[in-house]
Write an enzyme that holds these catalytic residues in place. Structure first.
Site, PDB file in Angstrom:
ATOM      1  N   ARG A  51       0.799  -1.218   0.000  1.00 32.53           N
ATOM      2  CA  ARG A  51       0.000   0.000   0.000  1.00 32.53           C
ATOM      3  C   ARG A  51       0.835   1.272   0.000  1.00 32.53           C
ATOM      4  O   ARG A  51       0.584   2.201  -0.755  1.00 32.53           O
ATOM      5  CB  ARG A  51      -0.902   0.063   1.242  1.00 32.53           C
ATOM      6  N   THR A  52       1.810   1.330   0.905  1.00 35.24           N
ATOM      7  CA  THR A  52       2.502   2.603   1.067  1.00 35.24           C
ATOM      8  C   THR A  52       3.253   2.964  -0.212  1.00 35.24           C
ATOM      9  O   THR A  52       3.122   4.069  -0.730  1.00 35.24           O
ATOM     10  CB  THR A  52       3.455   2.548   2.282  1.00 35.24           C
ATOM     11  N   LYS A  80      25.563  -3.596  -1.377  1.00 32.75           N
ATOM     12  CA  LYS A  80      27.032  -3.557  -1.521  1.00 32.75           C
ATOM     13  C   LYS A  80      27.664  -2.832  -0.336  1.00 32.75           C
ATOM     14  O   LYS A  80      28.874  -2.619  -0.308  1.00 32.75           O
ATOM     15  CB  LYS A  80      27.413  -2.817  -2.801  1.00 32.75           C
ATOM     16  N   ARG A 101      11.363   3.996   3.231  1.00 34.02           N
ATOM     17  CA  ARG A 101      11.034   3.040   4.298  1.00 34.02           C
ATOM     18  C   ARG A 101      12.300   2.267   4.628  1.00 34.02           C
ATOM     19  O   ARG A 101      13.016   1.825   3.718  1.00 34.02           O
ATOM     20  CB  ARG A 101       9.942   2.084   3.834  1.00 34.02           C
ATOM     21  N   HIS A 129       5.308   5.960  11.542  1.00 32.24           N
ATOM     22  CA  HIS A 129       4.780   5.804  10.172  1.00 32.24           C
ATOM     23  C   HIS A 129       3.802   6.948   9.905  1.00 32.24           C
ATOM     24  O   HIS A 129       2.587   6.758   9.819  1.00 32.24           O
ATOM     25  CB  HIS A 129       4.096   4.441  10.055  1.00 32.24           C
TER      26      HIS A 129
HETATM   27  C1  NCD Z   1       1.954  -0.988   8.167  1.00 28.40           C
HETATM   28  C2  NCD Z   1       3.453  -0.812   8.302  1.00 28.40           C
HETATM   29  O1  NCD Z   1       4.194  -1.000   7.353  1.00 28.40           O
HETATM   30  O2  NCD Z   1       3.841  -0.458   9.426  1.00 28.40           O
HETATM   31  N1  NCD Z   1       1.560  -1.221   6.843  1.00 28.40           N
HETATM   32  C3  NCD Z   1       1.267  -0.141   6.059  1.00 28.40           C
HETATM   33  O3  NCD Z   1       2.107   0.668   5.744  1.00 28.40           O
HETATM   34  N2  NCD Z   1      -0.014   0.027   5.721  1.00 28.40           N
HETATM   35  C4  NCD Z   1       1.376  -1.984   9.091  1.00 28.40           C
HETATM   36  C5  NCD Z   1       1.961  -3.359   9.102  1.00 28.40           C
HETATM   37  O4  NCD Z   1       2.863  -3.691   8.342  1.00 28.40           O
HETATM   38  O5  NCD Z   1       1.465  -4.152   9.913  1.00 28.40           O
END
Ligand code: NCD
Length: 304
Positions: A51-52, A80, A101, A129
């Site tokens: 999703r993100t 590397k 991320r 997040h």
């Molecule tokens: C979340 C995350 O990555 O922290 N997912 C997301 O971005 N929607 C929640 C999760 O991974 O449980």
């Protein structure tokens, strides 16, 4: 230059401005379709995501911009031995804005100190997040019509769940929120968050281990997955993973206007039978994430 590393980087007024922009995007998508023409978003994902990352990419495309990036550390020069600092310094030459991320807490903060373009934290380890929180806030506003005066239950892995940490930080700035923290003993909300966001602000909260007993009180129920990748041993994960499973019978005692949120991915925490209940908001929540990321990109790129 503005980055988004922690949800508290944004004031309540700025959150409202993003929500207003997202609502305007929803009503007038065509007005925004060329706003980021010629701009590039880099998605640097050192940890898995559906999703993100894809909503960031879709957001930039719907603004008329382009995207580049990688979706796993293995396919970048991190494999590397390149440092995060060097990676973002280089990516700053190729992109106008970066969403990152990383499994290490604080990596996007380090990146923001080195980058020449805005950096967005798209999840750092078990820490924060903030853009999921933007999706959550728009969902709560659209479902409930407000961000204050309500009882919000957080259920599952409150220790490692970064989405929980950021959402509690954001909600702590709105009036009269009651927090019901539902988790096994081992997965309670970290003390530093409890102290800073709840105790110091005089918030009304309680910690319980039983979900069913508190369901009738809730206006919002935020379910989460047990964060397997943050555990030190598999046996603990297996013991705790099915601590809570939301089913239709458990919802019988819930309010008729309860909003059930989940950042997704879901593993076992919500039975698929719940999906058709009008109180299930998690798929709408994922869509809201795209609109809020569009609003955020516009803000950080200072597009009018
Ligand atoms: C979340 C995350 O990555 O922290 N997912 C997301 O971005 N929607 C929640 C999760 O991974 O449980």
């Amino acid at each position: 230059m503005k980055h988004l590393i922690d949800i508290l980087d944004l004031s309540v007024e700025e959150l409202q401005e993003l929500i207003d922009t997202a609502k305007d995007i929803i009503s007038n998508p065509a007005k925004y379709s060329e706003k980021c023409k010629g701009k590039k978003l880099a998605t640097l994902f050192f940890e898995p995501s559906t999703r993100t990352r894809l909503s960031f990419e879709a957001a930039m495309m719907e603004l008329g911009g382009n995207v580049l990036g990688f979706s796993e550390a293995q396919s970048s020069s991190a494999s590397k031995g390149e440092s995060v600092s060097d990676t973002v310094k280089i990516v700053s030459c190729y992109a106008d804005i970066i969403a990152m991320r990383h499994p290490k807490e604080g990596a996007p903060l380090v990146a923001s100190m080195r980058a020449d373009v805005p950096v967005i934290n798209a999840g750092d380890g078990g820490h924060n997040h903030p853009t999921q929180t933007l999706a959550d806030l728009l969902t709560i506003v659209r479902e409930k019509g407000r961000l204050d005066n309500m009882t919000v239950g957080f259920c599952g892995d409150l220790k490692f769940g970064r989405t929980v940490h950021s959402l509690i930080g954001a909600l702590s700035r709105y009036e009269n929120i009651n927090y019901v923290l539902i988790s096994p003993e081992e997965l309670k909300l970290p003390e530093y968050i409890k102290d800073e966001m709840l105790i110091k602000k005089g918030a009304n909260f309680k910690e319980v281990t039983d979900l069913e007993g508190v369901i009738p009180e809730l206006d919002v129920l935020y379910m989460t997955r047990v964060q397997r990748e943050r555990f030190f041993n598999e046996a603990d994960y297996i013991r705790l993973k099915d601590s809570y499973v939301l089913t239709l019978p458990k919802l019988e005692s819930a309010k008729s206007d309860l909003s059930i949120l989940h950042p997704l991915p879901r593993v076992n925490e919500i039975s698929v039978a719940v999906d058709d209940d009008p109180r299930a908001c998690y798929f709408r929540q994922a869509l809201n994430g795209k609109y809020m990321r569009m609003a955020l990109i516009l803000k950080l790129l200072e597009v009018k």
